[in-house]
Design an enzyme around this catalytic site. Structure first.
Site, PDB file in Angstrom:
ATOM      1  N   SER A 104       0.831  -1.214   0.000  1.00 12.71           N
ATOM      2  CA  SER A 104       0.000   0.000   0.000  1.00 12.71           C
ATOM      3  C   SER A 104       0.859   1.256   0.000  1.00 12.71           C
ATOM      4  O   SER A 104       1.745   1.409   0.837  1.00 12.71           O
ATOM      5  CB  SER A 104      -0.885   0.038   1.246  1.00 12.71           C
ATOM      6  OG  SER A 104      -1.793  -1.007   1.236  1.00 12.71           O
ATOM      7  N   HIS A 133      -4.072   0.522  -4.655  1.00 12.71           N
ATOM      8  CA  HIS A 133      -3.400  -0.597  -5.321  1.00 12.71           C
ATOM      9  C   HIS A 133      -3.825  -0.581  -6.795  1.00 12.71           C
ATOM     10  O   HIS A 133      -5.000  -0.766  -7.099  1.00 12.71           O
ATOM     11  CB  HIS A 133      -3.803  -1.934  -4.682  1.00 12.71           C
ATOM     12  CG  HIS A 133      -3.167  -2.180  -3.351  1.00 12.71           C
ATOM     13  ND1 HIS A 133      -2.105  -3.039  -3.198  1.00 12.71           N
ATOM     14  CD2 HIS A 133      -3.429  -1.671  -2.123  1.00 12.71           C
ATOM     15  CE1 HIS A 133      -1.751  -3.058  -1.912  1.00 12.71           C
ATOM     16  NE2 HIS A 133      -2.544  -2.242  -1.245  1.00 12.71           N
ATOM     17  N   HIS A 143      -5.404  -9.240  -1.157  1.00 15.29           N
ATOM     18  CA  HIS A 143      -5.456  -9.492   0.287  1.00 15.29           C
ATOM     19  C   HIS A 143      -6.556 -10.489   0.628  1.00 15.29           C
ATOM     20  O   HIS A 143      -7.601 -10.533  -0.016  1.00 15.29           O
ATOM     21  CB  HIS A 143      -5.731  -8.190   1.047  1.00 15.29           C
ATOM     22  CG  HIS A 143      -4.731  -7.111   0.816  1.00 15.29           C
ATOM     23  ND1 HIS A 143      -4.775  -6.292  -0.285  1.00 15.29           N
ATOM     24  CD2 HIS A 143      -3.654  -6.714   1.538  1.00 15.29           C
ATOM     25  CE1 HIS A 143      -3.763  -5.430  -0.226  1.00 15.29           C
ATOM     26  NE2 HIS A 143      -3.066  -5.668   0.860  1.00 15.29           N
ATOM     27  N   TYR A 163      -8.476 -10.223   3.139  1.00  8.66           N
ATOM     28  CA  TYR A 163      -9.685  -9.521   3.614  1.00  8.66           C
ATOM     29  C   TYR A 163     -10.607  -9.093   2.471  1.00  8.66           C
ATOM     30  O   TYR A 163     -11.744  -8.695   2.704  1.00  8.66           O
ATOM     31  CB  TYR A 163      -9.323  -8.317   4.499  1.00  8.66           C
ATOM     32  CG  TYR A 163      -8.525  -7.219   3.825  1.00  8.66           C
ATOM     33  CD1 TYR A 163      -9.079  -6.403   2.844  1.00  8.66           C
ATOM     34  CD2 TYR A 163      -7.201  -6.992   4.173  1.00  8.66           C
ATOM     35  CE1 TYR A 163      -8.353  -5.399   2.240  1.00  8.66           C
ATOM     36  CE2 TYR A 163      -6.461  -5.993   3.589  1.00  8.66           C
ATOM     37  CZ  TYR A 163      -7.040  -5.202   2.613  1.00  8.66           C
ATOM     38  OH  TYR A 163      -6.308  -4.215   2.008  1.00  8.66           O
ATOM     39  N   GLU A 164     -10.114  -9.161   1.238  1.00  9.50           N
ATOM     40  CA  GLU A 164     -10.981  -8.824   0.108  1.00  9.50           C
ATOM     41  C   GLU A 164     -11.974  -9.954  -0.173  1.00  9.50           C
ATOM     42  O   GLU A 164     -12.860  -9.810  -1.006  1.00  9.50           O
ATOM     43  CB  GLU A 164     -10.127  -8.534  -1.135  1.00  9.50           C
ATOM     44  CG  GLU A 164      -9.286  -7.277  -0.975  1.00  9.50           C
ATOM     45  CD  GLU A 164      -8.289  -7.065  -2.110  1.00  9.50           C
ATOM     46  OE1 GLU A 164      -8.718  -6.648  -3.193  1.00  9.50           O
ATOM     47  OE2 GLU A 164      -7.080  -7.328  -1.902  1.00  9.50           O
ATOM     48  N   ALA A 206       3.052  -2.072   3.714  1.00  3.91           N
ATOM     49  CA  ALA A 206       2.901  -0.998   4.687  1.00  3.91           C
ATOM     50  C   ALA A 206       2.565  -1.675   6.009  1.00  3.91           C
ATOM     51  O   ALA A 206       1.800  -2.630   6.036  1.00  3.91           O
ATOM     52  CB  ALA A 206       1.779  -0.071   4.267  1.00  3.91           C
ATOM     53  N   MET A 216      -1.350  -6.657   7.090  1.00  4.24           N
ATOM     54  CA  MET A 216      -2.443  -7.531   6.641  1.00  4.24           C
ATOM     55  C   MET A 216      -2.071  -8.331   5.392  1.00  4.24           C
ATOM     56  O   MET A 216      -2.936  -8.668   4.586  1.00  4.24           O
ATOM     57  CB  MET A 216      -3.684  -6.678   6.346  1.00  4.24           C
ATOM     58  CG  MET A 216      -4.094  -5.765   7.483  1.00  4.24           C
ATOM     59  SD  MET A 216      -5.450  -4.686   7.009  1.00  4.24           S
ATOM     60  CE  MET A 216      -5.512  -3.577   8.440  1.00  4.24           C
ATOM     61  N   SER A 217      -0.789  -8.627   5.236  1.00  7.09           N
ATOM     62  CA  SER A 217      -0.393  -9.302   3.990  1.00  7.09           C
ATOM     63  C   SER A 217       0.893 -10.090   4.199  1.00  7.09           C
ATOM     64  O   SER A 217       1.232 -10.469   5.314  1.00  7.09           O
ATOM     65  CB  SER A 217      -0.169  -8.244   2.894  1.00  7.09           C
ATOM     66  OG  SER A 217       0.945  -7.426   3.226  1.00  7.09           O
ATOM     67  N   ASN A 273       2.676   3.977  10.142  1.00 13.93           N
ATOM     68  CA  ASN A 273       2.029   4.597  11.309  1.00 13.93           C
ATOM     69  C   ASN A 273       2.520   3.916  12.577  1.00 13.93           C
ATOM     70  O   ASN A 273       2.979   2.787  12.542  1.00 13.93           O
ATOM     71  CB  ASN A 273       0.508   4.445  11.202  1.00 13.93           C
ATOM     72  CG  ASN A 273       0.097   2.987  11.040  1.00 13.93           C
ATOM     73  OD1 ASN A 273       0.257   2.407   9.967  1.00 13.93           O
ATOM     74  ND2 ASN A 273      -0.404   2.396  12.096  1.00 13.93           N
ATOM     75  N   HIS A 289      -6.393   4.517   6.478  1.00 16.29           N
ATOM     76  CA  HIS A 289      -5.768   4.098   5.226  1.00 16.29           C
ATOM     77  C   HIS A 289      -5.087   5.284   4.534  1.00 16.29           C
ATOM     78  O   HIS A 289      -4.041   5.136   3.907  1.00 16.29           O
ATOM     79  CB  HIS A 289      -6.830   3.462   4.323  1.00 16.29           C
ATOM     80  CG  HIS A 289      -6.287   2.814   3.077  1.00 16.29           C
ATOM     81  ND1 HIS A 289      -5.286   1.856   3.103  1.00 16.29           N
ATOM     82  CD2 HIS A 289      -6.594   2.980   1.762  1.00 16.29           C
ATOM     83  CE1 HIS A 289      -5.012   1.464   1.866  1.00 16.29           C
ATOM     84  NE2 HIS A 289      -5.794   2.136   1.031  1.00 16.29           N
TER      85      HIS A 289
HETATM   86  N1  HPA Z   1      -2.079  -2.386  11.293  1.00 12.95           N
HETATM   87  C1  HPA Z   1      -2.289  -3.320  10.349  1.00 12.95           C
HETATM   88  N2  HPA Z   1      -1.954  -3.146   9.079  1.00 12.95           N
HETATM   89  C2  HPA Z   1      -1.369  -1.999   8.736  1.00 12.95           C
HETATM   90  C3  HPA Z   1      -1.124  -0.988   9.667  1.00 12.95           C
HETATM   91  C4  HPA Z   1      -1.501  -1.186  11.028  1.00 12.95           C
HETATM   92  O1  HPA Z   1      -1.310  -0.333  11.906  1.00 12.95           O
HETATM   93  N3  HPA Z   1      -0.525   0.034   8.992  1.00 12.95           N
HETATM   94  C5  HPA Z   1      -0.418  -0.369   7.703  1.00 12.95           C
HETATM   95  N4  HPA Z   1      -0.924  -1.599   7.544  1.00 12.95           N
END
Ligand code: HPA
Length: 280
Positions: A35, A66, A88, A90-91, A118, A219-220, A243, A255
């Site tokens: 991401s 994406h 992903h 989650y999709e 990310a 998440m990947s 973050n 996001h």
């Molecule tokens: N948590 C989960 N997935 C992420 C995060 C997060 O803080 N930042 C970017 N992808």
């Protein structure tokens, strides 16, 4: 959520053949861009571009940020295949669909997979915009029953019970360290934990993840790495810290924030990647 459908070798070969017909390059290195990191594909020139929608059996990337296309070309004189946007869990795709592109890369002869993502920082020493070399991962999603190798084993790729003692290639990691040093780039090292998402973690989740040894959360990546290793592909993994994880519940995560941090990280990631490609 289901483990099925299980993608077949025939479907993987179909997609590989469709790619072979559209490019003269025989990619040696595969690169999955996370991401906000898709801009890195702009460095590949000249490039053959194939939208995922034009490939048979290929899952579509539905996430904003994406692009959803393959960029195939040359970077530092290495033939590379770049996924600008990943798929992903989650999709709503099965683990087998999520990792289908890695299987297709293996059919195309890719020897090295570079995975980027990310991630949120759990380690308090990390700041947004930093990079982290992934030295190992915590397969929490797999422990919950979503391992991409569940289903019929495809013996052409690897064994039923593959070893995962060294998922992230030590030699490639050394090359990344060297490239970071040469370019004056701070490169943390740590453990990436893979969750399903799409909701971000709550404070209790994060305290748990910290207690079990995670440095960054996302998440990947973990399913792709397992499938890469199953098929004997060497892996280099780098997280872009987008973050700080919200361990105390006093800040929020979005996001937009994740995509924004990507902009800062792309030039650093590119310098490291170019350094690695020059040395392999
Ligand atoms: N948590 C989960 N997935 C992420 C995060 C997060 O803080 N930042 C970017 N992808």
């Amino acid at each position: 959520m289901n483990n099925e459908p299980f993608m077949t070798l025939e479907q993987m070969e179909d997609a590989a053949e469709a790619i072979r017909r559209r490019t003269k390059y025989q990619p040696r290195v595969g690169l999955i861009l996370g991401s906000g990191l898709g801009g890195l594909a702009d460095s590949i020139q000249p490039a053959d571009v194939i939208p995922y929608a034009e490939l048979p059996h290929w899952p579509q990337s539905t996430v904003w940020g994406h692009a959803g296309r393959l960029v195939i070309g040359s970077l530092e004189n290495q033939p590379v295949l770049v996924m600008q946007g990943r798929i992903h869990f989650y999709e709503g795709y099965s683990m087998s669909q999520v990792t289908f592109p890695v299987r297709v890369m293996q059919r195309l002869g890719v020897e090295i997979l570079v995975v980027t993502n990310a991630a949120g920082a759990i380690n308090p020493a990390y700041a947004p915009g930093d990079l982290m070399l992934i030295t190992d991962n915590l397969n929490l999603i797999g422990m919950m029953g979503y391992n991409p190798l569940i289903g019929p084993n495809i013996d052409e790729f690897g064994v039923r019970f593959p070893d995962m003692s060294q998922s992230y290639d030590r030699q490639l990691s050394d090359l990344a360290r060297k490239a970071a040093r040469a370019n004056g780039i701070l490169l943390h090292e740590g453990v990436y934990v893979g969750l399903s998402g799409p909701s971000f973690e709550g404070p209790a989740d994060l305290r748990f993840l910290r207690a079990v040894g995670s440095d960054a959360v996302g998440m990947s990546t973990v399913p792709e790495v397992i499938v890469a290793r199953h098929g004997g592909t060497r892996v280099l993994g780098i997280s872009g810290i987008s973050n700080k994880a919200n361990l105390d519940g006093n800040t929020t995560t979005s996001h937009e924030e994740v995509l924004e941090a990507g902009q800062v990280m792309v030039p650093k990631l590119e310098a490291i990647l170019r350094g690695v490609l020059q040395q392999i």
